[in-house]
Design a protein around this motif. Sequence first.
Motif, PDB file in Angstrom:
ATOM      1  N   PRO A  11       0.825  -1.209   0.000  1.00 56.97           N
ATOM      2  CA  PRO A  11       0.000   0.000   0.000  1.00 56.97           C
ATOM      3  C   PRO A  11       0.853   1.251   0.000  1.00 56.97           C
ATOM      4  N   HIS A  12       0.457   2.252  -0.779  1.00 57.18           N
ATOM      5  CA  HIS A  12       1.196   3.522  -0.838  1.00 57.18           C
ATOM      6  C   HIS A  12       0.209   4.675  -0.925  1.00 57.18           C
ATOM      7  N   CYS A  36       5.450   9.237  -0.737  1.00 52.25           N
ATOM      8  CA  CYS A  36       4.533   8.308  -0.083  1.00 52.25           C
ATOM      9  C   CYS A  36       4.532   8.617   1.404  1.00 52.25           C
ATOM     10  N   VAL A  43       3.110   6.334   3.780  1.00 43.47           N
ATOM     11  CA  VAL A  43       2.701   5.122   4.492  1.00 43.47           C
ATOM     12  C   VAL A  43       3.797   4.724   5.467  1.00 43.47           C
ATOM     13  N   HIS A  50       9.427   3.720   3.307  1.00 46.39           N
ATOM     14  CA  HIS A  50       8.741   4.058   2.058  1.00 46.39           C
ATOM     15  C   HIS A  50       9.449   5.191   1.310  1.00 46.39           C
ATOM     16  N   LEU A  89      10.151   6.421  -3.197  1.00 51.19           N
ATOM     17  CA  LEU A  89       8.847   7.006  -3.547  1.00 51.19           C
ATOM     18  C   LEU A  89       8.804   8.492  -3.219  1.00 51.19           C
TER      19      LEU A  89
HETATM   20 CU   LIG Z   1       4.760   3.778   0.262  1.00 53.46          CU
END
Ligand SMILES: [Cu+2]
Length: 374
Positions: A171-172, A221, A223, A229, A234
């Motif tokens: 999940p991001h 991101c 998350v 992350h 990202l």
């Molecule tokens: Cu992420």
Amino acid sequence: MDEPKTEGKARRKLSRRGLLAGGAVAGASLPLLHELIPHQSLHGGSGATAEAAQHHGMAHGGGGGMSHGESFGSHGALHADFREGPDVDHAANGFDPTAVLRDFDYGKTTRLASGRVLREWEIVASDKEIEVAPGVKYAAWTYNGRVPGPTLRCREGERLRIRFINGSDHPHTMHFHGVHSAFMDGMPGIGESRGAGLVEPGETFVYEFDAEPFGVHLYHCHVSPLAAHIAKGLYGLFVIDPAQGREEADELAMVMNAFDTNFDFANEVYAVNTVGFHYQRHPIQLRRGELVRIYLANLTEYDPINSFHLHGNFFNHFPTGTSLQPIEFTDIVSQAQAQRGILEMRFPKPGLYMFHAHVTEFAELGWAGFFEVS
Ligand SMILES: [Cu+2]
């Protein structure tokens, strides 16, 4: 408390240097700052030779009693480090840091009924192995297959719509820096019932907000664990031009980043735009007297601070790019993670001008390059 911390730090350094010395890079030796010279230029008889030699002599004269000739001559045999030999496979990576510099993604525009510009992008997150130094592969998470992700560029006052597709196994989100509603913030837990927040694998979410304020911003991101992350790749630049625009310039997108290739929460490879020593192997080509504008951001994880230092010149610094007046005229800017700014300069004389992190350890591990002014 102090003692274990010191030991931990020592172990970390040993481990990151150990990797470069004998791990993933066969035959590598610890690069030294005084050797950060493009060897092709020195040996290849290009027009840059005299400049490079001059630079070497001026910046690091002495050299332990060796003449420069002897010292250069010994490099090939003694220092087969990752700045020499084969390059990384840019085609396999899917991006080339030289192209990334001037690759601004303006998306697709249409007009809203009100006459305002609506600017749209499609961003896909995917898992991808990339080569961050010759022979050093890293299992990255990417936006549109690149690290950093595309440099999204728009103008103050436009309506922005970003269709985010999570094609990764994890999940991001896309968390934009800027002014927008909480639902558009890419924060897990906020607006989940409306489809916002966490974007699960295979899911899509459309972020929509106004372009404000003008400046150089980020997206990344959000998350948790956030450090992981971000460290995985990202992130990207998000540039909002002022309504009246800026003076014409040769513009460069530069993201300071690093990679923890052995998962010990310390980085082994440091770079601008991902590939260690890329701009040393491939100096950034500039024209004498032309205005150069750098959009600089620090996305380095696991180190509290990074910096950009320029040789042989000074620049105007506009922190966050949110004012048209510079706050300082300097040759170094330091940034904690997510800090960013605009650097403007002109080079009055041709030649090779180094730029590097003035955390010199980072420079030795890949964060160093050259501008070649012609
Ligand atoms: Cu992420």
